[in-house]
Structures are given as C-alpha cells and as structure tokens.
Scaffold this motif. Structure first.
Motif, PDB file in Angstrom:
ATOM      1  N   ALA A 193       0.681  -1.271  -0.032  1.00 27.96           N
ATOM      2  CA  ALA A 193       0.151  -0.103   0.196  1.00 27.96           C
ATOM      3  C   ALA A 193       0.840   1.294  -0.027  1.00 27.96           C
ATOM      4  N   ALA A 194       1.873   1.183   0.768  1.00 25.73           N
ATOM      5  CA  ALA A 194       2.862   2.380   0.893  1.00 25.73           C
ATOM      6  C   ALA A 194       3.298   2.569  -0.673  1.00 25.73           C
ATOM      7  N   GLY A 195       4.029   1.605  -1.217  1.00 27.28           N
ATOM      8  CA  GLY A 195       4.589   1.797  -2.505  1.00 27.28           C
ATOM      9  C   GLY A 195       3.614   2.474  -3.604  1.00 27.28           C
ATOM     10  N   PHE A 196       2.063   1.873  -3.536  1.00 25.30           N
ATOM     11  CA  PHE A 196       1.164   1.969  -4.462  1.00 25.30           C
ATOM     12  C   PHE A 196       0.935   3.743  -4.059  1.00 25.30           C
ATOM     13  N   ALA A 197       0.804   3.978  -2.935  1.00 25.10           N
ATOM     14  CA  ALA A 197       0.644   5.474  -2.733  1.00 25.10           C
ATOM     15  C   ALA A 197       1.604   6.287  -3.150  1.00 25.10           C
ATOM     16  N   SER A 198       2.846   5.945  -2.934  1.00 23.78           N
ATOM     17  CA  SER A 198       3.890   6.667  -3.364  1.00 23.78           C
ATOM     18  C   SER A 198       4.151   6.849  -4.955  1.00 23.78           C
ATOM     19  N   ALA A 199       3.724   5.849  -5.852  1.00 24.77           N
ATOM     20  CA  ALA A 199       3.684   5.809  -7.051  1.00 24.77           C
ATOM     21  C   ALA A 199       2.440   6.609  -7.414  1.00 24.77           C
ATOM     22  N   ALA A 200       1.400   6.522  -6.857  1.00 24.39           N
ATOM     23  CA  ALA A 200       0.181   7.315  -7.250  1.00 24.39           C
ATOM     24  C   ALA A 200       0.441   9.110  -6.962  1.00 24.39           C
ATOM     25  N   GLU A 201       1.227   9.437  -6.100  1.00 23.82           N
ATOM     26  CA  GLU A 201       1.673  10.699  -5.549  1.00 23.82           C
ATOM     27  C   GLU A 201       2.545  11.093  -6.571  1.00 23.82           C
TER      28      GLU A 201
END
Length: 53
Positions: free
Chosen positions: A21-29
């Motif tokens: 989830a943290a990696g996904f959020a970072s990529a989305a940001e």
C-alpha cells in the motif's frame, strides 16, 4: 479495448494495493505530481502562444 486486458490491469493494481500500500501510494503521488506539472507546462505554453499572437 479487450475486456480481458482491463480485468488483468485492475487485478494487478488491486494486488499491488493490498500487498504494498505504501509503494502504491508513493507511485500514485508521483504520477499525480507528474500530471500536474505537465498540465502547468501545457497551459503556460498556450498562454505564451496566445500572447505572442
């Protein structure tokens, strides 16, 4: 577009969201920032072009 491709893409992003989830959020940001900067550049160029006329 083929419905199978859409299903595979949705499953990939869903799996990515639940496993990292943290990696996904970072990529989305990062993607959001990139799109925002691209939009700013585009509209700045349009304004410069109109002013040059």
């Amino acid at each position: 577009m083929n419905k199978g491709v859409i299903v595979v893409v949705v499953l990939f992003f869903g799996f990515w969201l639940f496993t990292d989830a943290a990696g996904f959020a970072s990529a989305a940001e990062a993607a959001t920032g990139w799109v925002w900067n691209l939009g700013q550049q585009f509209f700045s160029s349009v304004i410069d072009f109109i002013n040059a006329l």
